[in-house]
Design a protein around this motif. Structure first.
Motif, mmCIF file in Angstrom:
data_model
loop_
_atom_site.group_PDB
_atom_site.id
_atom_site.type_symbol
_atom_site.label_atom_id
_atom_site.label_comp_id
_atom_site.label_asym_id
_atom_site.label_seq_id
_atom_site.Cartn_x
_atom_site.Cartn_y
_atom_site.Cartn_z
ATOM 1 N N ARG A 1 0.845 -1.185 0.000
ATOM 2 C CA ARG A 1 0.000 0.000 0.000
ATOM 3 C C ARG A 1 0.882 1.237 0.000
ATOM 4 O O ARG A 1 2.069 1.155 0.299
ATOM 5 C CB ARG A 1 -0.916 0.023 1.224
ATOM 6 C CG ARG A 1 -0.176 0.101 2.552
ATOM 7 C CD ARG A 1 -1.108 0.023 3.732
ATOM 8 N NE ARG A 1 -0.389 0.009 4.996
ATOM 9 C CZ ARG A 1 0.006 1.089 5.671
ATOM 10 N NH1 ARG A 1 -0.258 2.284 5.168
ATOM 11 N NH2 ARG A 1 0.650 0.990 6.804
ATOM 12 N N VAL A 2 0.284 2.370 -0.349
ATOM 13 C CA VAL A 2 1.029 3.623 -0.316
ATOM 14 C C VAL A 2 0.975 4.195 1.102
ATOM 15 O O VAL A 2 0.050 3.894 1.864
ATOM 16 C CB VAL A 2 0.456 4.640 -1.324
ATOM 17 C CG1 VAL A 2 0.749 4.214 -2.726
ATOM 18 C CG2 VAL A 2 -1.044 4.812 -1.124
ATOM 19 N N PRO A 3 1.931 5.016 1.491
ATOM 20 C CA PRO A 3 1.954 5.523 2.874
ATOM 21 C C PRO A 3 0.821 6.479 3.203
ATOM 22 O O PRO A 3 0.391 6.565 4.344
ATOM 23 C CB PRO A 3 3.315 6.209 2.972
ATOM 24 C CG PRO A 3 3.706 6.519 1.577
ATOM 25 C CD PRO A 3 3.125 5.419 0.739
ATOM 26 N N TYR A 4 0.339 7.226 2.211
ATOM 27 C CA TYR A 4 -0.719 8.197 2.463
ATOM 28 C C TYR A 4 -1.821 8.000 1.424
ATOM 29 O O TYR A 4 -1.540 7.962 0.224
ATOM 30 C CB TYR A 4 -0.180 9.625 2.387
ATOM 31 C CG TYR A 4 0.994 9.879 3.288
ATOM 32 C CD1 TYR A 4 0.835 9.926 4.667
ATOM 33 C CD2 TYR A 4 2.268 10.055 2.768
ATOM 34 C CE1 TYR A 4 1.913 10.140 5.505
ATOM 35 C CE2 TYR A 4 3.361 10.265 3.596
ATOM 36 C CZ TYR A 4 3.174 10.302 4.957
ATOM 37 O OH TYR A 4 4.242 10.513 5.783
ATOM 38 N N ASP A 5 -3.057 7.917 1.902
ATOM 39 C CA ASP A 5 -4.175 7.676 0.997
ATOM 40 C C ASP A 5 -5.366 8.492 1.465
ATOM 41 O O ASP A 5 -5.550 8.703 2.670
ATOM 42 C CB ASP A 5 -4.508 6.185 0.968
ATOM 43 C CG ASP A 5 -5.475 5.852 -0.158
ATOM 44 O OD1 ASP A 5 -5.570 6.672 -1.097
ATOM 45 O OD2 ASP A 5 -6.125 4.801 -0.093
ATOM 46 N N ALA A 6 -6.149 8.989 0.537
ATOM 47 C CA ALA A 6 -7.365 9.728 0.852
ATOM 48 C C ALA A 6 -8.219 9.744 -0.406
ATOM 49 O O ALA A 6 -7.853 9.152 -1.439
ATOM 50 C CB ALA A 6 -7.044 11.143 1.328
#
Length: 878
Positions: A185-190
């Motif tokens: 997964r990516v470190p930051y998601d929104a």
């Protein structure tokens, strides 16, 4: 922007990727400019991990780019099938490519899995698509001021804010790729580009679970918010990744793959297309968060494909904002809650029983929003929310909190008509103020990743919602990996302090928080994780101000300030070492910086290593000076280096070498001094030239000691005496003695320009004083005139008359006059001519009584002692 074809380049019979710009885009010249710029950039980057460009041009209005065909797929398509070792090798390859591009002065600005191809034949990773790259120092370009260009999930903080970027921004993007390959997964998601950008700018670097801790130092450094704290070059990243062994990867590989599989279904697509959007302004971040709260907290409903069962939902979480924000935030919150209420009553009218477990989380999110808004939950107007919570919570318990995965409907099913029963009203207790992040402590039924693998969760990991201390214990247990629950924890203890029977237990809880911070701060300081220390202190000040004002926390503040000062000195020393400011100038050199660190922390490993690096640099500089023969400068380098590291082996060896050279110099200087004295004695005795003369001895001294001033002065004296003597002989017309003096001096002093000039002067003087004939005239009759040039001779029968002008004849001399034909093939006559006196004129005749002189050309030579004095050509005409 373009279409890429697999083509054949006929001239080389090779496959190429032919990129052709869309004609529609050429209506805007900027697209064509960007396309050609990409080709020019990549054509300068010849590297095995960067796509190779063969040709670029425009054909019949079509912009095209011919480049290396890379058989294979991109990292987006292949990443889930890679082993951890293969994933790290991909990152190493791209780090080398970025390192090379940075040294050439270019920044890619869009490093992501879609732009990384994996070559099927040799396995290497190839960096593609330099369409938005630009030179590092370019101040003006095609990107508008205040816009961010790139892919949101992979943007660096400075790139997200539209600020100038350099190669360290590319390394940040590569760090996101590395995080993705490690965790899945990516470190930051929104839910939006703005929200993702805010997280890149404001949220801390994610902390990894225990199995991944081997990667945490690399992730912390490559995803640092401040570019100065990141890896400065791609090769630095490669060096750190090389420290991770295959055994290390094997120990975590199975756990990581299982975790990646679990996360794959829940994660949004990190490989989103490149976007160009408004950059984030640091001063407007809070306004952006508040203005988008209602939209970002919306709930999207999806029905299962089968058309049966409970509807499932996707909840979009907004970035955390100020819990006590402006009034417009409260209005948005109220609107949000009204929407929730409307949705609740609508669904309760149409959905079958039991009440869907997803509403449980909506209920807690609604309470969370009220707490963040600072609204009192014990007022009657909020009783309906507890009523809703009672029904949803009981159903959530019954179902185990399990939710179905989100599915995209193809056909919309019929809506059920069975209504759920309404639960009895429930009044909340006065102490039931929910934490600001209560949704984080709800039951989580997903498998839990531990050091031993994946295990099922406990049936009820969180205590009932009406037990505030149980919630507090859960929040306290989670602080080690997530400080976001700290505010909620403080709220619980603050409320319970007001309840007399709960005050002692609340005080015990605060003491546990104090112990947690004390241990965590000390551990972070021991590990020199200053960002973690600052994060902990800031969190303590925000949630527990009174606790953070205690002397122990102030000591940690002072320790942090001291550690930060040490880090600044270490960085300063490193920079000074890089520009060879080793031990000077005063006030700006590496030695002073490292010694300042050691004054604060005598055992600091980095400062000790820095002083060793300074000494190593002095060794390198001394070796360079010795190679150039400048042993004196080398001695200075060695001396300064040994002051810093007295036992440095390399410098000690150089010190011995310099000492030997210095001894040899002393010996040569002693020999030279003796030679000078001997040469001066020879000069005084008149023994100037010859193998043992003064000149030869002075020259031997200079061979030993090229800078010997006494020898130089001795040679200058000899040279001047020779010049004076020769000039005196010339002035006295004693050319023989002048020539003899020069003959002695020339073998030793012949290279002196004054001696060479004097030799030419003597030759000219000798030539000027030798007997000479200045002019010759030929005629048919007497007298002859010496005016003008020799003309044609007419009226000659059997006699011609020849006249000469002579000078420098001291006594009578006989000159031979020899007459030749015009071709000088036949000697016609030879006549002796007697010249008397120092100078004058003489006329004589040559007869040819039998044959006479026929018309044609003739030559007359006049010679003295077989030396030609003058020659004259003349023409006889009828």
């Amino acid at each position: 922007m373009a279409t890429v074809y697999l083509a054949i380049q006929e001239s080389f019979e090779r496959e190429v990727a032919l990129k052709v710009l869309s004609p529609e885009l050429l209506k805007d010249p900027a697209f064509g400019e960007r396309f050609l710029r990409e080709a020019k950039i990549v054509s300068r980057l010849v590297h095995p991990n960067i796509v190779t460009v063969y040709d670029v041009g425009v054909h019949e209005g079509h912009h095209y780019l011919s480049m290396e065909y890379v058989p294979g797929k991109d990292l987006k398509a292949k990443r889930t099938g890679l082993t951890r070792a293969q994933g790290l090798q991909v990152v190493r390859d791209i780090a080398r490519a970025l390192d090379y591009a940075a040294r050439k002065g270019y920044v890619h600005r869009d490093v992501k899995p879609e732009n990384i191809m994996l070559h099927d034949e040799d396995g290497r990773a190839v960096l593609m698509d330099f369409g938005i790259a630009r030179p590092t120092g370019l101040e003006q370009g095609m990107t508008q001021t205040g816009t961010a260009i790139g892919t949101p999930h992979y943007m660096s903080p400075e790139q997200a804010k539209g600020k100038p970027v350099d190669a360290r921004s590319d390394l940040y993007s590569l760090g996101v790729v590395l995080f993705l390959l490690i965790t899945g997964r990516v470190p930051y998601d929104a839910d939006s580009a703005v929200a993702v950008g805010i997280k890149h700018v404001a949220e801390p670097v994610p902390r990894m679970a225990a199995p991944f801790k081997i990667f945490q130092p690399v992730i912390d450094k490559i995803l640092a918010k401040n570019p100065d704290n990141r890896y400065q070059t791609g090769m630095e990243l490669v060096e750190d990744l090389d420290q991770i062994s295959d055994d290390d990867l094997r120990r975590v590989d199975e756990l990581i793959e299982l975790a990646a599989k679990r996360l794959q279904d829940n994660q949004t697509d990190p490989d989103s297309p490149t976007l160009i959007s408004s950059a984030l302004d640091e001063n407007q971040t809070g306004e952006i968060q508040a203005a988008n709260t209602a939209e970002q907290d919306a709930v999207a409903m999806h029905w299962p494909q089968s058309g049966q069962g409970t509807p499932v939902r996707t909840v979009v979480q907004a970035p955390a904002s100020n819990p006590f924000g402006a009034s417009h935030w409260l209005r948005n919150t109220a609107l949000f809650l009204l929407l929730v209420v409307s949705a609740v009553f609508f669904l309760r009218s149409y959905l079958p029983a039991p009440w869907p477990d997803q509403v449980t989380e909506w209920h807690h999110r609604g309470l969370d929003q009220l707490v963040q808004a600072g609204l009192p939950l014990d007022q009657p107007q909020w009783h309906w929310l507890y009523e809703l919570g009672g029904a949803s919570h009981s159903t959530d318990r019954a179902s185990g909190g399990q939710t179905e995965p989100v599915q995209t409907p193809q056909t919309e099913p019929e809506k059920p008509s069975v209504a759920a029963p309404s639960p009895a009203p429930k009044t909340p207790p006065a102490s039931a103020v929910l934490p600001a992040h209560a949704d984080k402590v709800l039951a989580d039924t997903r498998p839990v990743l531990t050091d031993d693998g994946l295990r099922a969760p406990a049936e009820d990991p969180v205590a009932p919602m009406d037990d505030p201390f149980a919630r507090a214990d859960a929040l306290l247990a989670g602080l080690a990996t997530d400080l976001s629950g700290l505010t909620a924890l403080a709220d619980i203890y603050r409320v319970q302090m007001e309840v007399p029977e709960n005050r002692a237990r609340a005080q015990q809880g605060v003491e546990s928080v104090r112990a947690f911070f004390t241990d965590a701060l000390q551990q972070a300081l021991d590990q020199r994780d200053l960002e973690r220390v600052r994060e902990l202190l800031d969190a303590a000040h925000k949630a527990f101000p009174a606790l953070a004002d205690e002397s122990r926390f102030r000591r940690f503040e002072r320790k942090l300030e001291a550690a930060e000062a040490i880090e600044a000195l270490l960085a300063q020393g490193k920079a000074q070492l890089a520009r060879d400011a080793l031990s000077s100038p005063a006030g700006d050199n590496a030695v002073e910086s490292y010694e300042a660190v050691l004054a604060k922390e005598p055992d600091n490993v980095q400062a000790l290593a820095g002083l060793k690096a300074v000494a190593d640099r002095y060794q390198v500089l001394a070796a360079s000076r010795l190679k150039d023969g400048d042993w004196l400068s080398a001695k200075g380098m060695v001396t300064r280096g040994l002051r810093i590291q007295p036992k440095h082996q390399g410098l000690l060896a150089q010190s011995e070498q310099v000492a030997r050279l210095e001894q040899q110099l002393r010996e040569r200087q002693a020999s030279a001094q003796a030679g000078v004295q001997s040469a001066q004695s020879a000069l005084a005795a008149g023994n100037v030239f010859g193998t043992s003369g003064a000149v030869a001895q002075f020259q031997q001294v200079l061979a030993l000691d090229p800078q010997n001033q006494a020898a130089k002065e001795g040679l200058a004296i000899v040279t001047q005496r020779t010049l004076d003597n020769v000039r005196d002989f010339i002035n006295q017309d004693q050319f023989g003695r002048a020539s003899s003096e020069l003959a002695l001096a020339e073998p030793l002093l012949g290279q002196d320009p004054q001696i060479r000039a004097l030799k030419n002067e003597l030759q000219q003087a000798i030539a000027a004083r030798q007997p000479r004939l200045d002019d010759v005239r030929v005629g048919a009759v007497q007298p002859l005139t010496f005016d003008g040039r020799q003309g044609l001779v007419q009226g000659v029968d059997r006699t011609i008359y020849i006249g000469v002008q002579f000078s420098n004849f001291d006594t009578a001399a006989v000159v031979q006059a020899v007459l030749f034909d015009g071709a000088r093939s036949i000697q016609i006559a030879q006549v002796p001519v007697v010249l008397s006196g120092k100078q004058g004129e003489k006329i004589f005749r040559i007869d040819r009584p039998v044959e006479g002189f026929s018309a044609g050309g003739y030559n007359i030579d006049l010679m003295l002692d077989n030396r030609l004095l003058i020659s004259q050509r003349f023409q006889i005409v009828e």
